[in-house]
Design a protein around this motif. Structure first.
Motif, PDB file in Angstrom:
ATOM      1  N   ALA A  56       0.843  -1.018  -0.039  1.00  0.00           N
ATOM      2  CA  ALA A  56      -0.069  -0.127  -0.133  1.00  0.00           C
ATOM      3  C   ALA A  56       1.012   1.256  -0.045  1.00  0.00           C
ATOM      4  N   LYS A  57       2.065   1.153   0.510  1.00  0.00           N
ATOM      5  CA  LYS A  57       3.026   2.285   0.670  1.00  0.00           C
ATOM      6  C   LYS A  57       4.028   2.419  -0.400  1.00  0.00           C
ATOM      7  N   ASN A  58       4.105   1.402  -1.095  1.00  0.00           N
ATOM      8  CA  ASN A  58       5.072   1.217  -2.196  1.00  0.00           C
ATOM      9  C   ASN A  58       6.344   1.378  -1.527  1.00  0.00           C
ATOM     10  N   THR A  59       6.601   0.495  -0.438  1.00  0.00           N
ATOM     11  CA  THR A  59       8.038   0.742   0.472  1.00  0.00           C
ATOM     12  C   THR A  59       8.598  -0.618   0.854  1.00  0.00           C
ATOM     13  N   ALA A  60       9.656  -0.708   0.662  1.00  0.00           N
ATOM     14  CA  ALA A  60      10.442  -2.113   1.140  1.00  0.00           C
ATOM     15  C   ALA A  60      11.276  -1.566   2.197  1.00  0.00           C
ATOM     16  N   TYR A  61      11.499  -2.821   2.971  1.00  0.00           N
ATOM     17  CA  TYR A  61      12.435  -2.389   4.051  1.00  0.00           C
ATOM     18  C   TYR A  61      13.583  -3.536   4.418  1.00  0.00           C
ATOM     19  N   LEU A  62      14.888  -3.270   4.820  1.00  0.00           N
ATOM     20  CA  LEU A  62      15.774  -3.840   5.198  1.00  0.00           C
ATOM     21  C   LEU A  62      16.180  -3.773   6.510  1.00  0.00           C
TER      22      LEU A  62
END
Length: 125
Positions: A74-80
């Motif tokens: 939904a946020k077009n965000t990826a996390y590492l």
């Protein structure tokens, strides 16, 4: 397409950091985000990747169990999320956007279409 990274910094050996990568612009529904790192004088290497819609991930063997890649469609965000960091993992970390994620994709910078600006991660000994 634009990728904006955030979250780098200085951490002690054994510490943790979480990087974010937000994508904007025209995005393929099944896009993937890859994470790479490049230390001075070394080639850019893949850390891992995720297909955002399915959540499927792939990791470099040396980071398995310590790094976790996740995504928010939904946020077009990826996390590492990185735990137990080591001094040799000091590098500029980049996110990249492409159309696949797997054993062939994760470590080949040439197959990724768009790149973030990079964020410095420094692990002190």
């Amino acid at each position: 397409v634009q990728l904006v990274e955030s979250g780098g910094g200085l951490v002690q050996t054994g510490g943790s950091l979480k990087l974010s990568c937000r994508a904007s612009g025209f995005l393929d529904p099944d896009y993937s985000i890859g994470w790479f790192r490049q230390a001075p004088g070394k080639k850019r290497e893949g850390v891992g990747c995720i297909t955002i819609t399915t959540g499927r991930t792939y990791y470099r063997s040396s980071v398995k169990g310590r790094f976790t890649i996740s995504g928010d469609n939904a946020k077009n965000t990826a996390y590492l999320q990185m735990y137990s960091l080591k001094p040799e993992e000091t590098a500029v970390y980049y996110c990249a956007l492409g159309s696949g994620c797997g054993s062939i994709w994760y470590d080949d910078p040439k197959v990724w279409d768009y790149w973030g600006q990079g964020t410095q991660v420094t692990v002190s000994s």
